[in-house]
Structure formats: C-alpha cells, structure tokens
Design a protein around this motif. Structure first.
Motif, PDB file in Angstrom:
ATOM      1  N   THR A  39       0.838  -1.233   0.009  1.00 13.19           N
ATOM      2  CA  THR A  39       0.075  -0.028   0.129  1.00 13.19           C
ATOM      3  C   THR A  39       0.800   1.420  -0.060  1.00 13.19           C
ATOM      4  OG1 THR A  39      -0.061   0.074   2.453  1.00 13.19           O
ATOM      5  CG2 THR A  39      -1.932  -1.186   1.049  1.00 13.19           C
ATOM      6  N   PHE A  40       0.265   2.544  -0.596  1.00 14.77           N
ATOM      7  CA  PHE A  40       1.069   3.683  -0.396  1.00 14.77           C
ATOM      8  C   PHE A  40       0.981   4.342   0.942  1.00 14.77           C
ATOM      9  CE2 PHE A  40       0.929   2.449  -4.865  1.00 14.77           C
ATOM     10  CZ  PHE A  40       1.653   3.496  -5.325  1.00 14.77           C
ATOM     11  N   VAL A  41       2.005   5.150   1.345  1.00 18.90           N
ATOM     12  CA  VAL A  41       2.042   5.860   2.403  1.00 18.90           C
ATOM     13  C   VAL A  41       2.267   7.222   1.829  1.00 18.90           C
ATOM     14  CG1 VAL A  41       3.273   4.198   3.865  1.00 18.90           C
ATOM     15  CG2 VAL A  41       4.575   5.791   2.428  1.00 18.90           C
ATOM     16  N   VAL A  42       1.673   8.152   2.868  1.00 16.12           N
ATOM     17  CA  VAL A  42       1.856   9.519   2.502  1.00 16.12           C
ATOM     18  C   VAL A  42       2.922  10.422   3.489  1.00 16.12           C
ATOM     19  CG1 VAL A  42       0.375  11.677   2.282  1.00 16.12           C
ATOM     20  CG2 VAL A  42      -0.754   9.672   1.953  1.00 16.12           C
ATOM     21  N   ALA A  43       3.689  10.770   2.859  1.00 10.53           N
ATOM     22  CA  ALA A  43       4.791  11.511   3.384  1.00 10.53           C
ATOM     23  C   ALA A  43       4.475  12.873   4.051  1.00 10.53           C
ATOM     24  CB  ALA A  43       6.058  11.795   2.655  1.00 10.53           C
ATOM     25  N   LEU A  44       4.955  13.463   5.087  1.00  9.12           N
ATOM     26  CA  LEU A  44       4.637  14.851   5.483  1.00  9.12           C
ATOM     27  C   LEU A  44       4.625  15.775   4.269  1.00  9.12           C
ATOM     28  CD1 LEU A  44       6.778  15.055   8.944  1.00  9.12           C
ATOM     29  CD2 LEU A  44       4.342  14.283   8.617  1.00  9.12           C
ATOM     30  N   CYS A  45       5.431  15.829   3.504  1.00 12.22           N
ATOM     31  CA  CYS A  45       5.691  16.697   2.446  1.00 12.22           C
ATOM     32  C   CYS A  45       4.371  16.441   1.373  1.00 12.22           C
ATOM     33  CB  CYS A  45       6.655  16.775   1.840  1.00 12.22           C
ATOM     34  SG  CYS A  45       7.030  15.305   0.521  1.00 12.22           S
ATOM     35  N   GLY A  46       3.535  15.366   1.509  1.00 13.11           N
ATOM     36  CA  GLY A  46       2.560  15.101   0.482  1.00 13.11           C
ATOM     37  C   GLY A  46       2.852  14.038  -0.562  1.00 13.11           C
ATOM     38  N   PRO A  63      13.888  17.880   2.158  1.00 15.54           N
ATOM     39  CA  PRO A  63      13.970  19.204   2.740  1.00 15.54           C
ATOM     40  C   PRO A  63      12.414  19.636   3.337  1.00 15.54           C
ATOM     41  CG  PRO A  63      14.934  19.448   0.534  1.00 15.54           C
ATOM     42  CD  PRO A  63      14.498  18.255   0.607  1.00 15.54           C
ATOM     43  N   GLN A  64      11.569  19.371   2.601  1.00 20.03           N
ATOM     44  CA  GLN A  64      10.119  19.942   2.974  1.00 20.03           C
ATOM     45  C   GLN A  64       9.535  18.941   4.238  1.00 20.03           C
ATOM     46  OE1 GLN A  64       8.250  19.469  -0.833  1.00 20.03           O
ATOM     47  NE2 GLN A  64       7.061  21.562  -0.447  1.00 20.03           N
ATOM     48  N   CYS A  65       9.736  17.791   4.130  1.00 21.45           N
ATOM     49  CA  CYS A  65       9.583  16.888   5.116  1.00 21.45           C
ATOM     50  C   CYS A  65      10.157  17.005   6.448  1.00 21.45           C
ATOM     51  CB  CYS A  65      10.072  15.447   4.907  1.00 21.45           C
ATOM     52  SG  CYS A  65       8.442  14.574   3.936  1.00 21.45           S
TER      53      CYS A  65
END
Length: 74
Positions: A39-46, A63-65
């Motif tokens: 399954t896919f995960v969603v990083a903090l940056c989207g 850098p965004q995460c």
C-alpha cells in the motif's frame, strides 16, 4: 504523531544512479503495512509511494519533510 524516515526513490531519471535516493518522513505505523501489503504511504510533504527500503545513516532527507517534522517538535 510518530514518524520515521523512508525512501521514496526519485523517478525522474532512473537510467542513472548519479542522483541520491531521497528519504521522506512518514507515519511509523504505516511502514510495516506498506512494506508487506504494497500500500502507499503519505509523507509529511504530501508525496505518496510504497515502502521499498529503509534509510541508511547519512542518507539525504526531503527538505520539506524535514522542515515540517522539525516544526512539529516544538
């Protein structure tokens, strides 16, 4: 919220190994599910991606995460 760093391979130019893999912060409890089920995960940056690897010490971090994660620590 508990987070960890995981790899999301950059897919712009997979013919060369010059560019380092970029790692992203994701919710820790989703790591095993993604690794096992695909399954896919969603990083903090989207960014969304399936878990494929674990980071090694010194690996480059998105850098965004990193900025989002550090702002959550205060």
């Amino acid at each position: 919220m508990s987070t960890d760093i995981l790899e999301r391979p950059e897919t712009q130019d997979q013919d060369t190994d010059d560019a380092p893999d970029m790692f992203h912060y994701v919710r820790k409890e989703k790591i095993a599910e993604s690794a096992v089920m695909g399954t896919f995960v969603v990083a903090l940056c989207g960014e969304t991606f399936p878990v494929t690897k674990s980071p090694k010490p010194g690996s480059p971090v998105c850098p965004q995460c990193k900025e989002i994660y550090e702002s959550m620590q205060h």
